[in-house]
Each structure stands twice: as structure tokens, then as C-alpha cells.
Design a protein around this motif. Sequence first.
Motif, short mmCIF file in Angstrom:
data_model
loop_
_atom_site.label_atom_id
_atom_site.label_comp_id
_atom_site.label_asym_id
_atom_site.label_seq_id
_atom_site.Cartn_x
_atom_site.Cartn_y
_atom_site.Cartn_z
N GLU A 1 36.98 -61.95 3.18
CA GLU A 1 36.58 -60.76 2.42
C GLU A 1 37.59 -59.63 2.51
O GLU A 1 37.27 -58.48 2.20
CB GLU A 1 35.21 -60.29 2.91
CG GLU A 1 34.11 -61.29 2.56
CD GLU A 1 32.77 -60.91 3.13
OE1 GLU A 1 32.68 -59.85 3.78
OE2 GLU A 1 31.83 -61.66 2.92
N THR A 2 38.80 -59.93 2.91
CA THR A 2 39.89 -58.97 2.90
C THR A 2 40.94 -59.50 1.95
O THR A 2 41.32 -60.66 2.03
CB THR A 2 40.49 -58.81 4.32
OG1 THR A 2 39.46 -58.42 5.20
CG2 THR A 2 41.60 -57.79 4.33
N MET B 1 38.16 -56.07 -9.80
CA MET B 1 36.75 -56.17 -10.20
C MET B 1 36.04 -57.30 -9.48
O MET B 1 34.91 -57.14 -8.99
CB MET B 1 36.63 -56.32 -11.70
CG MET B 1 36.92 -55.05 -12.47
SD MET B 1 36.57 -55.23 -14.22
CE MET B 1 38.22 -55.46 -14.85
N LEU B 2 36.70 -58.47 -9.38
CA LEU B 2 36.10 -59.60 -8.68
C LEU B 2 35.93 -59.30 -7.19
O LEU B 2 34.89 -59.60 -6.60
CB LEU B 2 36.95 -60.86 -8.87
CG LEU B 2 36.93 -61.46 -10.26
CD1 LEU B 2 37.99 -62.55 -10.39
CD2 LEU B 2 35.56 -62.01 -10.59
N GLY C 1 32.23 -57.50 -2.59
CA GLY C 1 32.22 -56.56 -1.48
C GLY C 1 33.42 -56.68 -0.55
O GLY C 1 33.34 -56.32 0.62
N ALA C 2 34.54 -57.18 -1.06
CA ALA C 2 35.73 -57.37 -0.23
C ALA C 2 36.40 -56.04 0.09
O ALA C 2 36.31 -55.07 -0.67
CB ALA C 2 36.73 -58.28 -0.95
N GLU C 3 37.09 -56.00 1.22
CA GLU C 3 37.95 -54.86 1.56
C GLU C 3 39.26 -55.09 0.81
O GLU C 3 39.89 -56.13 0.96
CB GLU C 3 38.20 -54.81 3.06
CG GLU C 3 39.10 -53.67 3.47
CD GLU C 3 39.33 -53.61 4.96
OE1 GLU C 3 39.90 -52.60 5.41
OE2 GLU C 3 38.97 -54.55 5.69
#
Length: 128
Positions: A88-89, A105-106, A111-113
Motif C-alpha cells: 500500500e505504498t 486515482m487508483l 488507500g495507498a500512501e
Amino acid sequence: MTEIERKAFGLNFSDVMVAIGGLQKTMVFECSGAIKQIGSRVVVKGHFQVGDRVMAIMPGGGWVGRIPVTRAQVGRLPDSITYEEVAETILIHTVTGGVGQAAIMLAQHIGAEIFRAVSTSEKRDTIV
């Protein structure tokens, strides 16, 4: 041969360009996961054990089920980082272009950093 049960993969712009035929080079795949099996003739034997959390870089063929790796291609994943945090980074290059905007946007959707990269200070001033 060592088998890594992969939890997350890396993908970058040059991988996309190779996949669509716009760049002639070998893809380099990166992943994180856990050592599932270590073959008897594998260089990493003795350095890692089954179950160890690792990250690996593999030139070509990285999305196959079993990959041969050398000691130099595998590193230990720190216990302080979860697979979810790794996945998620994201670093997005050329964020002011269409592909960069779509990637943002994706990434926001999951909810990625997000870390953004631009080539000029003028472009930096245009991103939000």
C-alpha cells in the motif's frame, strides 16, 4: 530452486512499456513474500529458512509460480513492515501525465500512501 509464496508485486512504468512493446529490455520483477521451499542446490540455502519473510528481485519471469534465485536477489523483509504496508505504498513517476493521474486515482481508491515524482519544479507546483 527456491519457491517464494508471493504476497505483493512491484510494477513500474518501464514494465508497462515492455509489456506493450514500447521498450526493448528484460523486465525486472520485484516481490515480497515468504520462503515456501528451498531446493538442495540453491545458493540461498543456509542464509534463509522456510517461512522467512523476504523481498526479491528477479530479472524476467517473476510472475511464475517458482523462481530460481541467488543469495544476491533475496533480502529479508523487516518484521516492522507488514505485507499490506509494502503493497500500500507507491511511488508514482511523472504524476502530471495521464498515466500518472490515473495511477494516483487508483492508489487513492485503495488507500495507498502515495509518493509523487515530477521532472521540474513547474510540474511540482501543478500537483495537488
